[in-house]
Design an enzyme around this catalytic site. Structure first.
Site, short mmCIF file in Angstrom:
data_model
loop_
_atom_site.label_atom_id
_atom_site.label_comp_id
_atom_site.label_asym_id
_atom_site.label_seq_id
_atom_site.Cartn_x
_atom_site.Cartn_y
_atom_site.Cartn_z
N ARG B 17 7.28 7.36 -1.81
CA ARG B 17 7.62 7.15 -0.40
C ARG B 17 6.33 6.97 0.42
O ARG B 17 6.00 5.87 0.85
CB ARG B 17 8.44 8.34 0.14
CG ARG B 17 9.20 8.04 1.42
CD ARG B 17 8.39 8.07 2.70
NE ARG B 17 7.83 9.39 2.98
CZ ARG B 17 6.97 9.63 3.94
NH1 ARG B 17 6.53 8.63 4.71
NH2 ARG B 17 6.48 10.84 4.13
N HIS B 211 -4.71 15.44 2.81
CA HIS B 211 -5.34 14.14 2.53
C HIS B 211 -6.79 14.39 2.13
O HIS B 211 -7.38 15.39 2.54
CB HIS B 211 -5.26 13.23 3.76
CG HIS B 211 -3.91 12.61 3.93
ND1 HIS B 211 -3.72 11.33 4.39
CD2 HIS B 211 -2.67 13.09 3.69
CE1 HIS B 211 -2.43 11.06 4.43
NE2 HIS B 211 -1.77 12.10 4.02
N CYS B 242 -2.93 6.92 6.12
CA CYS B 242 -2.42 6.93 7.48
C CYS B 242 -3.08 5.80 8.25
O CYS B 242 -4.29 5.70 8.28
CB CYS B 242 -2.71 8.26 8.15
SG CYS B 242 -2.19 8.28 9.87
#
Lengths: 329, 329
Positions: B17, B211, B242
């Site tokens: 996803r 992250h 992102c």
């Protein structure tokens, strides 16, 4: 994981030796000198300037004398160089290095592969180098490779590592660098190995040297700090590596480690913005992208602009109000 | 830093996803299904299969229904999907997801930039989604973005984060994922934030989502584990990222995190070799190099062959003996 609480840590830069020796392009002597001079103002405890290896073996550093001779030495910074043998030691003394950094491996196979000698042969040769340095009152640091594992042998027993440290301690060296040459160290091992070494040899200055090969460079640094290590090798931009570990990324990047340690409250004495600026210069010198991440992403509080249409987004959101019906409209 | 001592940790895969939605190439539906099926056998607690966002907003995941409908569900694995609104919730229920994962940001500016709504508007909309899920007896997890900082606002106060968690807790959600959306978290902060949240909301299942933007993904994971977090989002190969943090690398890589946690003695239930194999398949699917390091370098005890001329090196070393004169010859 403890807050740094201002604990003082000491940083050694290795890009100009461990890094440059791996670069395919020869870095011009003027550029090497300019980089060392720039780094000298950023807070380092030590800079490994060059290597007095045979120019045939490592042509990238064939200008060791000239670089050592022409850098502007800043008081308080130790300018060290790698010294492989007596011939290199004489060159290093002629160049007035502040310290000899000598190298051997804790792994027999790695020592043979890398230095083409057995460990006993290396030790005999390095004993002569240490005698030369002591005579000249120059301190010696031993960089011990493969302390946390050997890419060819696998695990390297701690008892053997401690025995080699002991033999160098007897010869009067000032410090030992525990090198994770190919990035095999992991945090709980780092803590155990470092704590054992520090406990057994309280008078030696220990340095830790990590590679980021398996993404653990920063977490291993924290583990070493927690075990009491206060000195760390790092490489600006993360350049350098090891030819015996295919796919390996290089040394842990100075700017990444310093950024983390400063966030955690440690006193590294380093100028992070200065490092990021120097890394940009280094990237131009080596002419390829550096693996370091903080010089690309910036400090964690680096502000990014919102999207170009942000004010319209806000207007539209306000116009919708907060109720259910408006949201579904 | 403590040894894992067999502590059980639970791993959520987000590559299919969070990763795929960032890829420029559309990953064919058959390949998505095959990858999820492969991952299902590797020990994950949860797989975030897809997103029921508008196909116009995220065309990369426009095949959410087909993927959810055709994967082979393995007992014990939770198959979750991102649900942005009521329409998405209805599609998710039709696809028999095991869990709704809903998203909002702890930062007002990031929420507006990313979701084009105020946080209050998001909360109102998500309250309806939660009501729908509860009616259908499907558990809800909230992924709260920017818990450790906002790339546009800077620091995000902990008090505000805890207040949003409280408001969702009142609505009966099962868990909260604390997302370090752009890699601003650092270890001591992670420990403080996670410990505060776990202490205040003992009945919620907390997940951490890091992250690796500033190289701290693994050290932050260890900090979260030490604070008591037992569930972690990771992305195979480290894909995803992102769009609001230029230069950012993506999610922390599953194989890198699992490798470290296994070395440290944690029980992740995961098959590391299987992960490395799946990452190779993923690299073919996305057609670019993955940022993960362990799938390139291998497990720390991966053996590398010595140099081709190793036996000659050994012969020559033996012939030299160990004495001083021979060494200088």
């Amino acid at each position: 994981m403890n807050t740094g609480n201002g604990t003082r840590l000491y940083v050694n830069e290795v890009a100009t030796r461990d890094g440059f020796q791996m670069e395919s392009r020869f870095i011009p002597t003027e550029d090497k000198i300019a980089l060392v001079d720039r780094l000298s103002g950023l807070g380092y405890a030590k800079i490994e300037v060059t290597s007095f290896t045979s120019p045939k073996a490592i042509p990238a550093l064939r200008d060791g004398e000239e670089v050592m001779g022409r850098i502007a030495r800043r008081p308080g910074v130790v300018y060290t160089a790698l010294v492989p043998n007596l011939r290199g030691g004489e060159r290093a003394l002629d160049s007035r290095v502040d310290e000899f950094n000598i190298v051997m491996s804790a792994s027999e196979t790695h020592n043979l592969a890398n230095l083409r000698m057995t460990r006993e042969q290396s030790f005999a040769q390095l004993s002569e180098v240490i005698a030369l340095a002591r005579q000249a009152k120059v301190p010696v640091n031993v960089s011990l490779s493969c302390v946390f594992g050997c890419p060819m042998e696998g695990e390297v027993p701690l008892a053997g590592v401690l025995e080699w440290i002991d033999r160098f301690d007897v010869l009067g060296v000032a410090g030992i660098t525990m090198c994770d040459t190919t990035g095999m160290a992991y945090p709980t091992q780092v803590q155990q190995v470092c704590a054992s070494a520090l406990e057994r040899f309280p008078s030696l200055d220990f340095t830790a040297h990590f590679h980021n090969t398996r993404a653990m460079g920063l977490v291993n640094t924290v583990a070493a700090v927690e075990a009491g290590v206060r000195r760390f090798d790092m490489s600006l931009g993360g350049i350098g590596g090891c030819p015996y570990a295919p796919g390996a990324t290089g040394n842990v990047a100075t700017e990444d480690v310093i950024h983390m340690l400063q966030c955690m409250g440690y006193d590294t004495g380093m100028d992070l913005d200065g490092l990021i600026g120097a890394a940009a210069q280094l990237e131009e010198l080596v002419q390829h992208e550096l693996p370091a991440q903080v010089s690309r992403a910036g400090h964690r509080l680096t502000r990014h602009a919102p999207p170009a249409d942000f004010s319209e987004i806000v207007e539209r959101a306000k116009a919708r109000g907060e109720g259910r019906k408006e949201l579904q409209a």
